[in-house]
Motif scaffolding. Structure first.
Motif, short mmCIF file in Angstrom:
data_model
loop_
_atom_site.label_atom_id
_atom_site.label_comp_id
_atom_site.label_asym_id
_atom_site.label_seq_id
_atom_site.Cartn_x
_atom_site.Cartn_y
_atom_site.Cartn_z
N ASP A 241 -13.63 -1.48 3.91
CA ASP A 241 -12.54 -0.72 4.53
C ASP A 241 -12.31 -1.15 5.99
N PHE B 34 -9.45 -11.98 0.14
CA PHE B 34 -9.06 -10.63 0.54
C PHE B 34 -7.69 -10.27 -0.04
N CYS C 227 -4.50 -2.26 -5.00
CA CYS C 227 -3.31 -1.42 -4.84
C CYS C 227 -2.61 -1.20 -6.18
N THR D 125 -10.12 -4.25 5.81
CA THR D 125 -8.75 -3.87 5.45
C THR D 125 -8.02 -3.28 6.64
N ARG E 119 0.83 -1.21 0.00
CA ARG E 119 0.00 0.00 0.00
C ARG E 119 0.86 1.26 0.00
N LEU F 241 -9.55 2.04 -2.10
CA LEU F 241 -9.30 0.62 -2.36
C LEU F 241 -10.61 -0.16 -2.44
N THR F 242 -11.58 0.21 -1.61
CA THR F 242 -12.88 -0.46 -1.67
C THR F 242 -13.54 -0.25 -3.03
N LEU G 166 -13.68 -6.13 -0.39
CA LEU G 166 -12.64 -5.41 0.34
C LEU G 166 -13.25 -4.29 1.18
N LEU H 52 -8.42 3.84 2.26
CA LEU H 52 -9.16 2.58 2.32
C LEU H 52 -10.46 2.66 1.53
N TYR I 230 -7.14 -7.15 -2.49
CA TYR I 230 -6.32 -6.05 -1.96
C TYR I 230 -5.14 -5.77 -2.88
#
Length: 526
Positions: free
Chosen positions: A61, A81, A89, A64, A34, A45-46, A59, A42, A85
Motif C-alpha cells: 500500500d 506494479f 482494481c 501504491t 481506481r 488492493l494489496t 502491491l 489500498l 495494480y
C-alpha cells in the motif's frame, strides 16, 4: 473487512490506457481506474494482488500511495506494479479472468510503448546546404561566419525535445502541487522516550490499529480502510470508530496534557454549529470479531467532544483536536488501556476522518501527550520556633512563620502549599489554616500567619508539599509545635533552621535575609 465502496459507474468500460503519451498521463489513468472500480482501499488492493496468504505482495500500500500521488514522476512505474495494480482494481469489480487478462494486456503494451519512447531519441536529418548554381572556373566562395539568426535556427530543432520535456516536468509538478493543496501535515514526531531537558517531555504517538462499525437494526458490519466514519444518518445507520494507542512506560511521570488529532476530510457541513463528535475511553477488550458481535463497554465520565467539522461543500479538510487528558491520566493511574471510541453525540451527522492507512502521507490519527514530573519532596523546612529541654517546639512570636525549599525536576517554579492542623496527640484534629508560597531549586518559599489564626498556647502541627499546576509532590513530615502563650511580641530569638544546608544567598539564622514570598492563606473549616 473492506470500506463500503461508492456505486461504480458501469455505464462505460474501464479507462483506456492507449491514449497515454507519457508517464504522467499513465499515472493519471491509473488513478482514474481506481475511481472507476469504486475507489477500493489500498489495503484491499494489496490483498487482491497477493496470490497466496504467505506470499510477498507485489502491491504494497505504501508503494501504491507513492505512485498514485505522482512522487515517482517523471519515471514510469514498474511493469510488475502496473500489471498487479490493474488486475487488483478489476478484481474489485468482479470482472471475469478473460476480461482482466485482456485489460492487463492493453496496459502492458502501453507501458512498453512509453518505455521505448523514453529511451529513444528522434534522429534529426543531416543538414545539407542547398545546391548553388556556379559558373565554370569560378573561384570558391569564402565561408562567412554564421549570423545569430542562422545559429538560432540550427540550435532550436536540437533543443526542442529537451524543452518540451522540461515543460512537461514543470506542468506535472504544478498539477501535483495543486492536488496536494491543503493536505494534512504535522511536524515530525518526537520518538517515544525522548525527553526534553529542563522541561516537560512531549511525545507524538501514532495509532497502532483502527476500524469502524456500521450498525442498523441490530446488524453490525466492521470496516477497515482509508477513512473512519463517525456519526449517524437519517436512514438509521450509526457509525462508530475505534482507535488503539500503545503508550510508552514513563516511570515517575504523569500526563500533563493529551490531545487526539484527526484529519476530517469529509463532512456534511462546515464550522462548529453542528452535532458533536464524542471520544470515550473503552473499558473492555475488543477485536474485529468482538466488534461484530457487540459494542465494547465505554466510560462517559472522562469523555471529550468537539463540534468542529471540515471537508464540507464549502470548506477544505482540516484537523479536529480532542482534549483527552483525563482519559490518558486514567490509563496512567492503572486503568486498562483498551483504546478510544469515537461516536456521534447528538443529531444525525456523518464525518469521515483519515485512518492509519494514510501512513507517511500525513493525516493519520495521532495522540500528543506531554508528561510532567511531579515536584520532589521538600528538601529544607523550618519555622520560628524554639525547642526547650523537654523537646517541645514553641513559637517565638504570635505571627508564626514557616519556610520550605522545594525543587522541580522540570526546572520550573512550584507552589509550596502549607497546611496547619490541630495536633491529634493533644485531643483535637482537623486542618485550621492553608497558605501558598513560591519556591524553586535555589529559593525557598516563606509564609507568615496573622497572629490571630492560632490560639495562644494551642497545640498544632504543619506540613508542606510542592505543586507545579499539573501534579503535587509528596508531603513533608509533620512538624508539631505549640503556639505562643501570649499575644505580646517577645524579643527576637534565633528560630529553628531548615534541616538542609543554608539556602543560596541567605545567611542561616538571620531572619532579616529570608524572603517573604507567600501569597497569604485562609483559615480552614473544621
Amino acid at each position: 473487512m473492506e470500506s463500503p465502496d461508492s456505486p461504480r459507474p458501469h455505464v462505460a468500460g474501464p479507462p483506456d490506457p492507449r491514449p497515454a503519451g507519457d508517464a504522467a498521463e499513465l499515472v493519471a489513468l491509473l488513478g482514474q481506474l481506481r475511481m472507476w472500480s469504486g475507489r477500493p482501499s489500498l489495503r484491499r488492493l494489496t490483498r487482491l494482488a497477493t496470490k497466496e496468504p504467505c506470499a510477498t505482495t507485489p502491491l504494497p500500500d505504501s508503494t501504491t500511495s507513492y505512485v498514485l500521488s505522482g512522487r515517482g514522476l517523471p519515471r514510469l512505474p514498474r511493469l510488475e506494479f502496473v500489471e498487479a495494480y490493474v488486475a487488483a482494481c478489476l478484481k474489485a469489480c468482479d470482472l471475469s479472468a478473460e476480461e482482466i487478462g485482456a485489460q492487463v494486456g492493453l496496459w502492458r503494451e502501453t507501458w512498453r510503448r512509453l518505455s521505448l519512447e523514453s529511451v529513444t531519441q528522434p534522429a534529426l536529418p543531416p543538414q545539407t546546404p542547398p545546391s548553388e548554381t556556379r559558373p565554370p572556373h569560378a573561384p570558391p566562395l569564402r565561408e562567412e561566419p554564421d549570423k545569430p539568426e542562422k545559429r538560432r535556427a540550427r540550435i532550436w530543432p536540437r533543443t526542442r525535445p529537451r524543452a518540451l520535456f522540461l515543460l512537461a516536468v514543470v506542468a506535472v509538478g504544478g498539477v501535483a502541487a495543486l492536488l496536494q493543496r491543503n493536505e494534512p501535515h504535522l511536524p515530525a514526531p518526537r520518538p517515544p522516550g525522548a525527553a526534553a531537558s529542563g522541561s516537560d517531555t512531549s511525545l507524538r504517538i501514532p495509532a497502532v490499529t483502527d476500524a469502524y462499525t456500521d450498525t442498523r437494526a441490530s446488524r453490525t458490519r466492521l470496516y477497515e480502510g482509508a477513512s473512519l466514519q463517525v456519526g449517524s444518518r437519517h436512514d438509521g445507520h450509526t457509525y462508530r470508530a475505534y482507535l488503539r494507542f500503545d503508550l510508552p512506560v514513563t516511570a515517575g511521570k504523569q500526563p500533563r496534557k493529551a490531545v487526539l488529532t484527526l484529519w476530517n476530510h469529509e463532512s456534511s457541513s462546515c464550522g462548529t454549529s453542528g452535532a458533536a463528535i464524542e471520544v470515550r475511553r473503552i473499558t473492555s477488550a475488543w477485536s474485529g470479531a468482538k466488534l461484530r458481535a457487540a459494542e465494547p463497554a465505554t466510560s462517559a465520565v472522562d469523555a471529550a467532544s468537539s463540534r468542529s467539522a471540515f471537508g464540507g461543500p464549502h470548506c477544505d479538510g482540516g484537523y479536529v483536536r480532542f482534549d483527552v487528558t483525563e482519559i490518558v491520566r486514567a490509563w496512567a493511574s492503572g486503568a486498562p488501556n483498551h483504546g478510544l471510541q469515537l461516536r456521534g453525540a447528538d443529531a444525525p451527522r456523518l464525518r469521515k476522518f483519515y485512518s492509519t492507512e494514510r501512513g507517511e502521507e500525513g493525516g493519520a490519527p495521532q495522540l500528543d501527550v506531554t508528561y510532567n514530573t511531579p515536584p520532589a519532596a521538600p528538601a529544607g523546612t523550618g519555622d520560628t520556633t524554639l525547642t526547650d529541654a523537654a523537646g517541645v517546639r514553641t513559637a517565638t512570636t504570635p505571627a508564626f512563620s514557616m519556610w520550605a525549599l522545594i525543587a522541580d525536576a522540570d526546572g520550573e517554579w512550584v507552589d509550596a502549599r502549607f497546611e496547619i492542623s490541630h495536633d491529634p496527640a493533644h485531643g483535637r484534629s482537623g486542618v485550621v489554616w492553608t497558605g501558598t508560597g513560591s519556591s524553586s531549586s535555589r529559593e525557598a518559599a516563606r509564609i507568615t500567619l496573622d497572629g490571630r489564626v492560632l490560639s495562644p498556647g494551642g497545640w498544632y502541627q504543619w506540613r508542606v508539599r510542592g505543586d507545579d499546576g499539573a501534579a503535587a509532590g509528596p508531603w513533608s513530615p509533620y512538624l508539631p509545635f505549640r503556639a505562643a502563650a501570649t499575644a505580646s511580641t517577645p524579643a527576637q530569638s534565633r528560630p529553628n533552621l531548615p534541616k538542609s544546608a543554608a539556602f543560596p544567598g541567605q545567611r542561616p539564622g538571620d531572619p532579616d535575609q529570608w524572603r517573604e514570598n507567600g501569597r497569604g492563606g485562609r483559615p480552614a473549616t473544621d
